[in-house]
Design an enzyme around this catalytic site. Sequence first.
Site, PDB file in Angstrom:
ATOM      1  N   HIS A   1     -15.855  15.498 -45.000  1.00 36.42           N
ATOM      2  CA  HIS A   1     -17.068  14.801 -44.568  1.00 36.42           C
ATOM      3  C   HIS A   1     -17.099  13.446 -45.249  1.00 36.42           C
ATOM      4  O   HIS A   1     -16.733  13.320 -46.422  1.00 36.42           O
ATOM      5  CB  HIS A   1     -18.299  15.640 -44.889  1.00 36.42           C
ATOM      6  CG  HIS A   1     -18.248  16.977 -44.222  1.00 36.42           C
ATOM      7  ND1 HIS A   1     -18.527  17.145 -42.889  1.00 36.42           N
ATOM      8  CD2 HIS A   1     -17.892  18.191 -44.687  1.00 36.42           C
ATOM      9  CE1 HIS A   1     -18.365  18.414 -42.559  1.00 36.42           C
ATOM     10  NE2 HIS A   1     -17.974  19.065 -43.641  1.00 36.42           N
TER      11      HIS A   1
ATOM     12  N   THR B   1      -6.716  20.157 -55.618  1.00 35.90           N
ATOM     13  CA  THR B   1      -7.239  18.915 -55.053  1.00 35.90           C
ATOM     14  C   THR B   1      -6.136  17.923 -54.680  1.00 35.90           C
ATOM     15  O   THR B   1      -6.389  16.980 -53.944  1.00 35.90           O
ATOM     16  CB  THR B   1      -8.197  18.229 -56.052  1.00 35.90           C
ATOM     17  OG1 THR B   1      -7.473  17.905 -57.239  1.00 35.90           O
ATOM     18  CG2 THR B   1      -9.379  19.137 -56.395  1.00 35.90           C
TER      19      THR B   1
ATOM     20  N   ALA C   1      -5.046  32.098 -60.266  1.00 33.94           N
ATOM     21  CA  ALA C   1      -6.329  32.596 -59.785  1.00 33.94           C
ATOM     22  C   ALA C   1      -7.454  31.642 -60.171  1.00 33.94           C
ATOM     23  O   ALA C   1      -7.475  31.108 -61.269  1.00 33.94           O
ATOM     24  CB  ALA C   1      -6.592  33.984 -60.354  1.00 33.94           C
TER      25      ALA C   1
END
Length: 184
Positions: free
Chosen positions: A114, A164, A159
């Site tokens: 977005h 990113t 985990a």
Amino acid sequence: MGILEKVHTGELYDPMDEAFAEDHDRWMELLWQYNSTKPTQQRERDELLRRMCAQVGEGCFIEAPFRANWGGRYLRLGDRVYANYNLTLVDDTWITIGSFTMIGPNVTIATACHPAEPELRRRGLQYNRPVTIGENVWIGSGAIILPGVTIGDDSIIGAGSVVTKDIPAGVTAVGNPCKVLRNL
């Protein structure tokens, strides 16, 4: 270029455009059917997975429940991919997962972005960036893989990691944000 093509170009588009509605419902119906099968109905699950996804190699298995914005429409699986319970895909554009990859429970892989500009968000616009996961990768429970990320062959994602940025081949990477811990 039409709105249906923009999902793969990285351009802004309105995901609520009515051009998506009927097509989206068809894919979500298949996903609902998949999640409604009994564990003993593996043949039916295999058939549904092949109808839902763009590509499914031999011996793939996704445990139900399985969640996906487009029911797997933009998912490509190599051979013998295994995904544990609660795999969530924001599959608004391509997600490619290489052969022999294992995915732990509660993993999220997202492709939708977005815009940072508030007015564009207010208008509900988005753009997409594909995710590519190499062969023989192990993704630990609860990991989150963000849009545009590539994970190299033979790597391990710990985990709970939040991936990113790209992860090279042959490493163990962990954390939030996910960083290389060591070479394998």
